[in-house]
Design an enzyme around this catalytic site. Structure first.
Site, PDB file in Angstrom:
ATOM      1  N   ARG A   1      -3.291  63.413 -76.769  1.00 51.51           N
ATOM      2  CA  ARG A   1      -2.310  62.362 -77.056  1.00 51.51           C
ATOM      3  C   ARG A   1      -2.889  61.214 -77.899  1.00 51.51           C
ATOM      4  O   ARG A   1      -2.131  60.416 -78.453  1.00 51.51           O
ATOM      5  CB  ARG A   1      -1.779  61.769 -75.754  1.00 51.51           C
TER       6      ARG A   1
ATOM      7  N   CYS B   1       0.622  54.708 -64.452  1.00 44.81           N
ATOM      8  CA  CYS B   1       1.556  55.103 -65.526  1.00 44.81           C
ATOM      9  C   CYS B   1       2.918  54.446 -65.418  1.00 44.81           C
ATOM     10  O   CYS B   1       3.625  54.302 -66.413  1.00 44.81           O
ATOM     11  CB  CYS B   1       1.780  56.610 -65.502  1.00 44.81           C
TER      12      CYS B   1
ATOM     13  N   ILE C   1       5.036  65.611 -62.660  1.00 41.68           N
ATOM     14  CA  ILE C   1       5.112  65.517 -64.121  1.00 41.68           C
ATOM     15  C   ILE C   1       3.953  64.654 -64.648  1.00 41.68           C
ATOM     16  O   ILE C   1       4.091  63.882 -65.591  1.00 41.68           O
ATOM     17  CB  ILE C   1       6.490  64.978 -64.575  1.00 41.68           C
TER      18      ILE C   1
ATOM     19  N   ASP D   1      10.503  61.012 -70.360  1.00 38.20           N
ATOM     20  CA  ASP D   1       9.263  60.451 -69.805  1.00 38.20           C
ATOM     21  C   ASP D   1       9.224  58.924 -69.842  1.00 38.20           C
ATOM     22  O   ASP D   1       8.172  58.331 -69.606  1.00 38.20           O
ATOM     23  CB  ASP D   1       8.056  61.004 -70.589  1.00 38.20           C
TER      24      ASP D   1
ATOM     25  N   HIS E   1      -4.983  62.385 -69.636  1.00 40.47           N
ATOM     26  CA  HIS E   1      -5.330  61.042 -70.089  1.00 40.47           C
ATOM     27  C   HIS E   1      -6.652  60.606 -69.448  1.00 40.47           C
ATOM     28  O   HIS E   1      -7.010  61.075 -68.370  1.00 40.47           O
ATOM     29  CB  HIS E   1      -4.262  60.030 -69.645  1.00 40.47           C
TER      30      HIS E   1
ATOM     31  N   GLU F   1       3.571  52.673 -69.066  1.00 40.26           N
ATOM     32  CA  GLU F   1       2.190  52.287 -69.395  1.00 40.26           C
ATOM     33  C   GLU F   1       1.757  52.817 -70.758  1.00 40.26           C
ATOM     34  O   GLU F   1       0.971  52.177 -71.460  1.00 40.26           O
ATOM     35  CB  GLU F   1       1.228  52.837 -68.339  1.00 40.26           C
ATOM     36  N   ASP F   2       2.283  54.005 -71.130  1.00 40.86           N
ATOM     37  CA  ASP F   2       1.751  54.651 -72.336  1.00 40.86           C
ATOM     38  C   ASP F   2       2.145  53.979 -73.639  1.00 40.86           C
ATOM     39  O   ASP F   2       1.501  54.202 -74.663  1.00 40.86           O
ATOM     40  CB  ASP F   2       2.185  56.123 -72.352  1.00 40.86           C
TER      41      ASP F   2
ATOM     42  N   ARG G   1       7.863  61.493 -77.186  1.00 40.38           N
ATOM     43  CA  ARG G   1       7.644  60.148 -76.638  1.00 40.38           C
ATOM     44  C   ARG G   1       7.412  59.076 -77.709  1.00 40.38           C
ATOM     45  O   ARG G   1       7.459  57.880 -77.402  1.00 40.38           O
ATOM     46  CB  ARG G   1       6.461  60.152 -75.665  1.00 40.38           C
TER      47      ARG G   1
HETATM   48  C1  CIR Z   1       3.597  62.744 -70.149  1.00 36.40           C
HETATM   49  O1  CIR Z   1       3.192  63.921 -70.240  1.00 36.40           O
HETATM   50  O2  CIR Z   1       3.526  61.963 -71.081  1.00 36.40           O
HETATM   51  C2  CIR Z   1       4.202  62.312 -68.839  1.00 36.40           C
HETATM   52  N1  CIR Z   1       4.855  63.414 -68.221  1.00 36.40           N
HETATM   53  C3  CIR Z   1       3.146  61.746 -67.922  1.00 36.40           C
HETATM   54  C4  CIR Z   1       2.562  60.461 -68.452  1.00 36.40           C
HETATM   55  C5  CIR Z   1       1.525  59.914 -67.571  1.00 36.40           C
HETATM   56  N2  CIR Z   1       1.111  58.626 -68.053  1.00 36.40           N
HETATM   57  C6  CIR Z   1      -0.083  58.100 -67.882  1.00 36.40           C
HETATM   58  O3  CIR Z   1      -0.990  58.775 -67.409  1.00 36.40           O
HETATM   59  N3  CIR Z   1      -0.285  56.878 -68.311  1.00 36.40           N
END
Ligand code: CIR
Length: 253
Positions: free
Chosen positions: A131, A248, A242, A60, A161, A65-66, A85
């Site tokens: 998360r 993101c 995904i 991922d 999110h 961004e995360d 992650r």
């Molecule tokens: C996840 O589940 O972490 C990734 N497949 C998708 C992350 C999406 N990120 C976001 O909304 N900032």
């Protein structure tokens, strides 16, 4: 004004990325093409784009961004809530340190995905999700306060999110969908509900006057244009498989 963005090339392992959808795995080559187009769209919005190499250890990891929140005062390295992650932050730390003098971190037992953080005007809203937990949100609020900024918590019901279901534009204009319609936290804003079948377009970004939106949501696009914003779209359908949205795929500062 935003001048730069950080992105990371998708890795082959993206086919094993986390997802809540039943759309099947992304096609790697198509994802690469869409990622290139996304970078070009950021450049068209006036950003210099810092491209990080693919990291096969983390399926991922293109969702940069995360792993960090970049504010005008400091950067905060998060502690992503999905076990697969959490370690993505290690590779991002030195990159962020190149650009920020003040870098803060979220410690265990805190969990925080920056996809759960929405800046609306001067205030940061932080979604409590699968998360992001209370400790992560509280640590962030304390850090923000130390730098003269503010944050508050929003409870989420079903979205992955916070920014899965909403986005902030300008002048109080806030795109909302699903569980965010009529949420008391946002009644002071000019909320703009999107049709349920185009809820994914709530994750859009205002970048230097242009709203960058995902392709394929004509009603949402028309709604945003009717508010007077120029719109640019880009196809991120492989990332939507995904749970990825427009925001993101980059860190902007
Ligand atoms: C996840 O589940 O972490 C990734 N497949 C998708 C992350 C999406 N990120 C976001 O909304 N900032």
């Amino acid at each position: 004004m935003i001048t730069q963005a950080i992105v990371r090339t998708p890795c082959n392992a993206i086919i094993n990325a986390l997802t809540t959808t039943d759309m099947g795995p992304p096609d790697y080559q198509a994802a690469l093409c869409q990622h290139t187009a996304y970078i070009n769209a950021l450049r068209d919005c006036g950003l210099d784009v810092i491209e990080l190499p693919a990291d096969e250890n983390f399926p991922d990891s293109t969702f940069v961004e995360d792993v960090a929140l970049l504010t005008p005062q400091c950067a905060i390295l998060t502690r992503p809530g999905a076990p697969s992650r959490t370690q993505e932050v290690i590779a991002m730390a030195p990159v962020i340190q190149e650009y920020y003098e003040s870098v803060e971190i979220i410690d265990a037992p805190g969990m925080l995905d920056a996809g759960d953080i929405l800046l609306a005007g001067e205030h940061y809203y932080i979604g409590l999700s699968t998360r992001t937990n209370r400790s992560g949100a509280d640590q962030l609020i304390n850090i923000l306060a130390r730098y003269g900024m503010s944050g508050s918590i929003v409870r989420l019901n079903s979205v992955l999110h916070l920014k899965t279901g909403m986005g902030y534009l300008d002048h109080g204009d806030m795109l909302i969908s699903g569980e965010f319609v009529n949420k008391p936290e946002f009644t002071a804003f000019h909320t703009i509900p999107l049709p349920e079948d185009e809820a994914a377009a709530a994750n859009s970004l205002l970048i230097n006057g242009t709203v960058l939106m995902p392709d394929g949501y004509p009603k949402a696009r028309a709604i945003v244009e009717a508010q007077g914003y120029p719109v640019k779209t880009t196809d991120i359908s492989e990332f939507e498989k995904i749970d990825g949205g427009i925001s993101c795929l980059s860190l902007r500062f």
